[in-house]
Design an enzyme around this catalytic site. Sequence first.
Site, short mmCIF file in Angstrom:
data_model
loop_
_atom_site.label_atom_id
_atom_site.label_comp_id
_atom_site.label_asym_id
_atom_site.label_seq_id
_atom_site.Cartn_x
_atom_site.Cartn_y
_atom_site.Cartn_z
N ASP A 126 7.60 0.74 -19.10
CA ASP A 126 7.77 -0.59 -18.52
C ASP A 126 8.17 -1.60 -19.58
O ASP A 126 9.05 -2.44 -19.36
CB ASP A 126 6.48 -1.03 -17.81
N GLY A 146 5.60 2.13 -11.74
CA GLY A 146 5.79 3.42 -11.09
C GLY A 146 5.19 3.42 -9.70
O GLY A 146 4.31 2.62 -9.37
N SER A 147 5.66 4.31 -8.84
CA SER A 147 5.08 4.45 -7.51
C SER A 147 3.86 5.37 -7.56
O SER A 147 3.53 5.94 -8.60
CB SER A 147 6.13 5.02 -6.55
N GLY A 148 3.17 5.50 -6.44
CA GLY A 148 1.97 6.33 -6.39
C GLY A 148 0.70 5.52 -6.54
O GLY A 148 -0.40 6.07 -6.46
N HIS A 149 0.86 4.22 -6.76
CA HIS A 149 -0.31 3.34 -6.92
C HIS A 149 -0.51 2.44 -5.70
O HIS A 149 -1.26 1.47 -5.77
CB HIS A 149 -0.12 2.45 -8.15
N HIS A 189 -2.92 7.16 -14.70
CA HIS A 189 -2.08 8.36 -14.63
C HIS A 189 -2.82 9.54 -15.24
O HIS A 189 -2.23 10.51 -15.67
CB HIS A 189 -0.76 8.14 -15.35
#
Lengths: 216, 216, 332, 332
Positions: D110, D54-57, D219
């Site tokens: 994932d 996921g993005s945001g990391h 998260h």
Amino acid sequence: MNQGIDLKSSGAIVLALIDIINENRAYLSEIDGAIGDGDHGINMSKGFSQCREALLAKAELPGLAEALDTLAMTLLEGIGGSMGPLYGSFFMGLSEALAGHAQLDAALFGKALAQGVEAVESVGNAKVGDKTLMDTLIPARDAYQAAIAGGADFPAAIAAMLEAAEAGWRSTKDLQARIGRAARLGERSIGVLDAGATSCFLLLQGLGKGVVSRLA
Amino acid sequence: MNQGIDLKSSGAIVLALIDIINENRAYLSEIDGAIGDGDHGINMSKGFSQCREALLAKAELPGLAEALDTLAMTLLEGIGGSMGPLYGSFFMGLSEALAGHAQLDAALFGKALAQGVEAVESVGNAKVGDKTLMDTLIPARDAYQAAIAGGADFPAAIAAMLEAAEAGWRSTKDLQARIGRAARLGERSIGVLDAGATSCFLLLQGLGKGVVSRLA
Amino acid sequence: MNRVINHPDLVVEDMLKGIVAAHPELQATPDNPRVIKRSCAPVAGKVGIVTGGGSGHEPAFLGYVGENLVDAVAVGEIFSSPTAKSFFDAMKAADGGQGVACLYGNYAGDNMNVKMAIKMAERAGMTVRTVVANDDVPSAPKGDEAKRRGVAGEILMWKTAGACAALGGSLDEVIAVAQKTIDRTRSIGIGLSSCVIPAAGKANFHIEDGKMEVGIGHHGEPGTNVADTVSAEQMAKIMVGTVLPDLPFGRGDRVAVLISGLGATPLMEQYILYSGVEKALSEAGVTVAVPLVGNFFTSLEMMGVTLSVLQLDEELEKLITHPCASIGFNRK
Amino acid sequence: MNRVINHPDLVVEDMLKGIVAAHPELQATPDNPRVIKRSCAPVAGKVGIVTGGGSGHEPAFLGYVGENLVDAVAVGEIFSSPTAKSFFDAMKAADGGQGVACLYGNYAGDNMNVKMAIKMAERAGMTVRTVVANDDVPSAPKGDEAKRRGVAGEILMWKTAGACAALGGSLDEVIAVAQKTIDRTRSIGIGLSSCVIPAAGKANFHIEDGKMEVGIGHHGEPGTNVADTVSAEQMAKIMVGTVLPDLPFGRGDRVAVLISGLGATPLMEQYILYSGVEKALSEAGVTVAVPLVGNFFTSLEMMGVTLSVLQLDEELEKLITHPCASIGFNRK
Ligand SMILES: Nc1ncnc2c1ncn2[C@@H]1O[C@H](COP(=O)(O)OP(=O)(O)O)[C@@H](O)[C@H]1O
Ligand SMILES: Nc1ncnc2c1ncn2[C@@H]1O[C@H](COP(=O)(O)OP(=O)(O)O)[C@@H](O)[C@H]1O
Ligand SMILES: [Mg+2]
Ligand SMILES: [Mg+2]
Ligand SMILES: [Mg+2]
Ligand SMILES: [Mg+2]
């Protein structure tokens, strides 16, 4: 009766499924919002709408097997997270079972349903009681097969499937989530329906109605 | 009278200045807190306490010139921001003027004060009315020199200096800051005293008292 | 505000312990823990590069001590200038016999402490020259450039001057490169939230939700205006629109662009801004030859971004793309 | 929450535009903008390294695409797995004919998407093998390691496997190195504040002032306990105390230590923590051979830190210190 439906001319069943998801977009997200992150309707509608585009881009509407394959592939392409692979596998399982057949009869529907459910199980590893779409899916498959084993005809078996699907879906209200985003809430996840179980019931209902209406 | 004090035996004046700062640590920070960042007492007390340690580490208390030099150097070593260089220059200016002299008389005091103020001006570039310690310092120097020019003796000139220093300090209350951290507040900086002007008045007072008491 | 600290008054000391423990290529000087130098500094025969400033801007300033960059840095308290003595000690630590270039930012405290440090250095027989960064456009009007603050443009000046020194440049040459770099650099910041100095315990300025402060400084110095927040693309237009006419930059210019987050703004958003900046620049006929995006110069956990644009010429482009290695800046 | 974005639903698209604009060494694949690859990938004759998440990391995951690191990455929505198709396309983009190692983290989405991607890859006649990072100790008890999440330890696995592939390792060798790396890595995170997904507009968990969540996930997955905040040195002791006995690490071990900020925690504080971690490790007889401190794996603007410790052997120490270059990881 009991004969079956013509697969080549039944691709529109998938269009009906797409409509069902788009019509319930807000409802599904609202349910997900209670104990999840509130995007189930958005996720589903994104993938299903992409499938509509893919189907409409074709020279003519394909048969049910190919339409289901298109749905599976667009879900796997269009939505990540869990829904892409779960529903992607489900519809791919259905499609693969139907491929090469001209007619969908009660036996083939049972085989396709079993294959779809197995594909979801193998990718998601969720069980009945985990508060997921499996709570809709597994009772539905079991009821269908029990009905057939008990001598029911195709429409009656589909009716039995939908009854069990609805009961399974409603059962998620009192369950504590053991899988997915809602699991982190522990006991606080009890008391509301599961979003995936809801969309799954709506989709089975659409599928059943599409078949039954073509059986007449 | 009018003769002067012995510099070699007056190093304790610096110890008195250190006490003054430490006693007013909380008060100075409180004033700075109103329109600055509330650390003026902390900054000053940190540097002055380091000077005490440096002085007490010496075999014997040095004379006033050397003690002032120690104060200047520890400020330049111990506190960054603006106070290190500003007060560092001031005390270095005083010290340099006194160096090589045995006696501190009215003329030398005037010269030292002028040299200290000039050093602060050259490093800080602040003017009267900017709401800084210059509002204490410049009137103080001017009043001292005017008193001497008018024929006042040493104690009287020091009294004139302190009167002007106090008035200058109090004048900062109604000024709008044009320099330093408080400047960002614009009109909101009006109505409270300036922290640096306050510490500066207290230091001049300590210096004046130290000299006058030794003149007796 | 939940923090990872031991004692609010000791954050700088404790950080420096971690820095030297994690980086054998860096050291504190033997008698001044507030000076961090390359372990190999001074490099004999090389012009020494020195900088310094308040803490809380990490990786600035100490994160630019490294190969082909800065030799020694004076470390201040949070948002407060290092002492004159620390600047002096950094000069000593960097002096390889060819003189020292002290390249720092235009803040009252830093100006004063460097001035005093230079007095000390002169007394010690050293040759020190300075360049003062004043790249922050909104901090003073055109014509009053000497009053402008130094912000992230300092990094570009350390980069080119550091490369020049590493390539054997004389003190005159290094100073000329640093001055040219900062003369051709313009910056602007936008603040989206305040930050809290641990020892103070509360923010000393405030930005409301839905508002942005255009032209804010690295310590919350007020900007030119507080406005409703806009899209990243609009922010890019405002920033580019402030920076370009000031130099002015012109069509056909090749530039280095440095976008820095102010601390809490995610890298994702910095790249979103970069996309808008690149678009706005290319619309103005300006080509980005060297893009740099990341947390290069922060203000604790402030939200917001800064943009710095450097007008390149052949010499500066060669120097800015020269390899370097440090905590904050790596280039092969 | 003031952000630098255009539209909350398009943050990933807009970020990717900025990434490829700023990094000519990176590209999106021609028919899938959600796959970022090295411009030179696939490298013929080299095992391809793929990851995704996921993005945001950021800089995870795309910031580790680079020299001697990852070849291609599948990019998901914020905090949400990439599609199966994107994982598959990343595999294709990385496949230089020697097979592909897909090295990712243990999350339900994932796992499922990689599983489907591998089906697609098999249909296309490709050879893909996977290693699933599960380094996060607090996410499941000992004995139940297969349930543990993958966190910043993934970076160490990309590093060693990437180096192994670059040095000519076969797919078997690369997979073995990745598996060994993650088998010898243990991590733990401490959360100090939540973060807000732009499209959601509000945090979906909360950490009060004065509280910390020990064992939190990237998260906001709940940790083992919520406690009153403690000093950085105490945090270090808790983290080291969780990580060491789990492997277990022993006296005489040489380790790589990776401390990452979660987004808004200043670099200053990360080094303060490092100082405590190094002390706690050395008290346990463990030597830090490779220290890494910085924003390696973030969660938007969450406050907090993670610690990952890798037990080195000769092979892993050589691979982890091998040069590499990318947005998130540079080593000479
Ligand atoms: N492993 C799994 N097997 C079956 N269904 C699952 C599984 N994990 C999650 N789900 C279903 O996914 C639904 C949530 O879907 P959605 O909101 O679209 O994704 P996300 O949780 O990533 O936001 C849940 O309501 C649950 O029914
Ligand atoms: N350029 C200057 N010249 C003279 N005094 C100054 C100047 N700048 C700041 N000051 C003084 O500094 C004082 C604040 O000192 P302090 O609180 O110790 O430092 P800081 O502002 O860095 O926190 C102000 O009250 C003002 O009197
Ligand atoms: Mg989601
Ligand atoms: Mg959801
Ligand atoms: Mg102050
Ligand atoms: Mg201060």
